[in-house]
Design a protein around this motif. Sequence first.
Motif, short mmCIF file in Angstrom:
data_model
loop_
_atom_site.label_atom_id
_atom_site.label_comp_id
_atom_site.label_asym_id
_atom_site.label_seq_id
_atom_site.Cartn_x
_atom_site.Cartn_y
_atom_site.Cartn_z
N THR A 136 0.65 -1.14 0.12
CA THR A 136 0.33 0.24 0.04
C THR A 136 0.72 1.14 -0.27
O THR A 136 1.85 1.29 0.57
CB THR A 136 -1.27 -0.09 1.15
N VAL A 137 0.26 2.22 -0.88
CA VAL A 137 1.23 3.45 -0.71
C VAL A 137 0.47 4.80 -0.86
O VAL A 137 -0.49 4.72 -1.74
CB VAL A 137 2.16 3.45 -2.81
N HIS A 138 0.02 5.26 0.43
CA HIS A 138 -0.13 7.09 1.10
C HIS A 138 1.03 7.90 -0.48
O HIS A 138 2.12 8.40 -0.17
CB HIS A 138 -0.60 7.40 2.40
N LEU A 139 0.02 8.84 -0.92
CA LEU A 139 0.67 10.14 -0.93
C LEU A 139 -0.06 11.36 -1.25
O LEU A 139 -0.82 11.22 -1.22
CB LEU A 139 1.09 9.85 -3.10
N GLU A 140 0.69 12.78 -1.07
CA GLU A 140 0.40 13.79 -1.07
C GLU A 140 1.04 14.54 -2.36
O GLU A 140 2.72 13.96 -2.38
CB GLU A 140 1.20 14.32 0.00
N VAL A 141 0.45 15.04 -3.55
CA VAL A 141 1.11 15.30 -3.93
C VAL A 141 1.22 17.02 -4.39
O VAL A 141 0.69 17.91 -3.61
CB VAL A 141 0.34 15.19 -5.99
N VAL A 142 2.37 18.37 -4.23
CA VAL A 142 2.25 19.12 -4.04
C VAL A 142 2.88 20.02 -5.50
O VAL A 142 3.81 19.01 -5.93
CB VAL A 142 3.46 19.36 -2.28
N ARG A 143 2.84 21.59 -5.33
CA ARG A 143 2.79 22.24 -6.46
C ARG A 143 2.65 23.34 -6.19
O ARG A 143 2.37 23.90 -4.97
CB ARG A 143 1.62 21.70 -7.30
N ALA A 144 4.88 24.01 -6.34
CA ALA A 144 4.83 25.44 -5.84
C ALA A 144 4.59 25.33 -3.82
O ALA A 144 4.22 26.63 -3.57
CB ALA A 144 4.41 25.84 -7.04
N GLY A 145 4.70 24.25 -3.41
CA GLY A 145 4.66 24.44 -1.59
C GLY A 145 2.50 23.93 -1.53
O GLY A 145 2.66 24.32 0.16
N VAL A 146 1.86 23.89 -2.74
CA VAL A 146 0.72 23.87 -2.08
C VAL A 146 0.81 22.95 -2.47
O VAL A 146 0.50 21.56 -3.36
CB VAL A 146 0.14 24.63 -3.18
N LEU A 147 -0.82 21.68 -1.32
CA LEU A 147 -1.10 20.43 -1.13
C LEU A 147 -2.39 20.55 -2.55
O LEU A 147 -3.11 21.13 -2.88
CB LEU A 147 -1.57 20.04 -0.47
N VAL A 148 -1.95 19.93 -3.56
CA VAL A 148 -3.15 19.56 -4.47
C VAL A 148 -3.54 18.19 -4.89
O VAL A 148 -4.91 18.47 -4.87
CB VAL A 148 -2.11 19.48 -6.61
N ALA A 149 -3.16 17.15 -4.07
CA ALA A 149 -4.09 15.58 -3.83
C ALA A 149 -2.96 15.53 -3.14
O ALA A 149 -2.25 15.04 -2.89
CB ALA A 149 -4.11 15.19 -5.23
N THR A 150 -4.23 14.25 -2.90
CA THR A 150 -3.83 13.21 -2.16
C THR A 150 -4.25 11.93 -2.46
O THR A 150 -5.39 11.72 -2.77
CB THR A 150 -4.51 13.26 0.06
N ALA A 151 -3.94 10.66 -2.04
CA ALA A 151 -4.12 9.63 -2.72
C ALA A 151 -3.63 7.86 -2.09
O ALA A 151 -2.77 8.84 -1.14
CB ALA A 151 -3.76 9.20 -4.07
N SER A 152 -4.17 7.50 -2.00
CA SER A 152 -3.53 5.82 -1.33
C SER A 152 -4.12 4.92 -3.09
O SER A 152 -5.24 5.30 -3.34
CB SER A 152 -4.94 5.63 -0.60
N THR A 153 -3.55 4.02 -2.72
CA THR A 153 -4.19 2.88 -3.84
C THR A 153 -2.71 1.31 -3.02
O THR A 153 -1.58 1.60 -2.19
CB THR A 153 -3.08 2.72 -4.76
N ARG A 154 -3.33 0.55 -3.02
CA ARG A 154 -2.97 -1.12 -3.15
C ARG A 154 -2.60 -1.39 -4.17
O ARG A 154 -3.57 -1.55 -5.00
CB ARG A 154 -3.68 -1.86 -1.91
N PHE A 155 -1.00 -2.39 -4.66
CA PHE A 155 -1.76 -3.50 -5.75
C PHE A 155 -0.35 -4.56 -5.47
O PHE A 155 0.23 -4.19 -4.41
CB PHE A 155 -0.54 -2.76 -6.85
N GLY A 156 -0.47 -5.04 -6.03
CA GLY A 156 0.52 -6.49 -6.12
C GLY A 156 1.54 -6.78 -7.24
O GLY A 156 1.56 -5.79 -8.10
#
Length: 315
Positions: A136-156
């Motif tokens: 499982t990976v949790h992600l935060e996507v940041v652009r110029a210091g601003v949080l754009v998105a959060t995401a979480s995904t699980r894969f095999g």
Amino acid sequence: MLTSARPAVTRPALTTTVAKEYVHRAALSEVFLTGWEQAGPDAFTVTAQWPRSHSFYGSEHGWYDPLLLCETVRQTFPLLAHVAYGVPFGYQLSWSRLQYAVDPRALRIETAPADVDVHAVFSDIRSSRSLPTMMTVHLEVVRAGVLVATASTRFGCHSPAVYQRLRGERGHTAAVFAGAPRPPRAVARASVGRRLAQDVVLSPATGEGRWRLRADTAHPVLFDHAVDHVPGMVLLEAVRQAGHACQGGVGAWTPTSMDISFHRYVEFDTPCWIEAGPREERTAPAPRRTVRISGRQGGTPAFSATAEMTDVHSL
């Protein structure tokens, strides 16, 4: 004796994409990741650049496509699986679930391509013989210091031998891909918010809120290389287009959040039916609406999704 010293040359930092093999792409133009570094135990920062214009993940309304974010996430997990966890080339990665939420106001297209940082933290890692089999990976996507998105995904992660046992005869990629049937006719482009007919992934079906999945294996982005089943990004696009169609084809609707679970591989040789759940009851127009979209193939659930559709005209 006169000597002359050359002045010191300040060289600019050079940027390139990561190797296309790390993100399972054939075309260099479809690689959005530009680098990576480890930030801590099972924590990494991946850099990416989003083009201002793209042949598929484009926009006529001045905002980046949230599915460009999803493709960035999709590229992040094979990159880190290979470079950080030692997963060999030839292993198959399969999505189990994806969740994301974006701040649509942070997706505005500016006068230069968007450079973003993807902060990824891995957890619930299951391994066999020192190689991960599920992550499982949790992600935060940041652009110029601003949080754009959060995401979480699980894969095999499946070795070639395990994948062949899972897929049987369907695992012969070249033959399966070459034998994929021609796509059925597309629904009207405007009804699903697309400019080009080749980008439409839904075909008409009987019944309201029901379509047949349209998998055009000649599409240069959705089918960048030969595969033995319909890719997950095609299913995300089906959710987006069905969600747009549920709004009556009026407005510029985009999925600003989604929670999708993949229950089985979607095959080429059997119709996959895309169905919308009950519509929200609204007495007045609203800029955000929740839709529930599912896919069934051979009478069996293939995926299920809930998406929040936002009319970008309201931003």
